[in-house]
Design an enzyme around this catalytic site. Structure first.
Site, PDB file in Angstrom:
ATOM      1  CG  ASP A   8      -3.255 -26.902  36.439  1.00 15.96           C
ATOM      2  OD1 ASP A   8      -2.120 -27.415  36.540  1.00 15.96           O
ATOM      3  OD2 ASP A   8      -3.438 -25.681  36.335  1.00 15.96           O
ATOM      4  CG  ASP A  10       0.490 -23.798  40.961  1.00 19.57           C
ATOM      5  OD1 ASP A  10       0.157 -24.061  42.131  1.00 19.57           O
ATOM      6  OD2 ASP A  10       1.632 -24.011  40.513  1.00 19.57           O
TER       7      ASP A  10
END
Length: 167
Positions: A8, A10
């Site tokens: 992922d 952020d």
């Protein structure tokens, strides 16, 4: 077939400041770039899968996301690391920008970004895993039939080394 680590963006690679699209505001998390290099050196694909509803909300354009990812690629190259592919979902079911208003399989917790990359790159799902900072990330991994790990800090390089050791 080759294994992959799906990151992922952020909250895993960089600080989650909310709707990030400007490189001047990106702050790498401790050990993030080195973690990508560890994945590269272990012989895994390194992918980024990120929801980018800011596009659907009209806060920035897809070109802004792509420009940030290009800059991140340059930053990683400075230490000899690379992301093999970035995937992002610009959709949201309550989008302000109508063209992006949809419920889709690519928006996590949907598995679409992961499964698409797995098919495109012929990824070995048995040895692959995702690292995310939200339960929806881990759920997307589960739906894609790969392992998902929840990253809560503080150092991504140490976290990745442990994940790779356990594979």
């Amino acid at each position: 077939m080759k294994p992959a680590v799906f990151f992922d963006r952020d909250g895993v690679l960089n600080q989650d400041t909310g709707y990030l699209y400007e490189r001047t505001k990106l702050r790498w998390l401790p050990g993030a770039r080195e973690a990508v290099k560890e994945v590269n050196e272990a012989g895994y694909f390194a992918f980024v899968v990120t929801n980018q509803s800011g596009v659907a909300r009209g806060l920035y354009k897809e070109g802004d996301v792509q420009a940030l990812h290009a800059w991140m690629t340059e930053e990683l190259a400075d230490i000899g690391a690379r992301i093999d592919a970035f995937a992002y979902c610009p959709h949201h079911p309550e989008a302000i920008v109508e063209v992006y208003r949809t419920s889709c399989a690519c928006r996590k917790p949907g598995p679409g970004m992961i499964t698409s990359l797995m098919q495109r790159f012929q990824v070995d799902p048995v040895r692959s895993f995702l690292i995310g900072d939200k339960h929806t990330d881990v759920e997307a991994a589960t739906r894609a039939a790969i392992r998902g790990y929840l990253f809560e800090g503080p150092n991504l390089e140490h976290f990745v080394k442990n994940c790779l050791r356990n594979r």
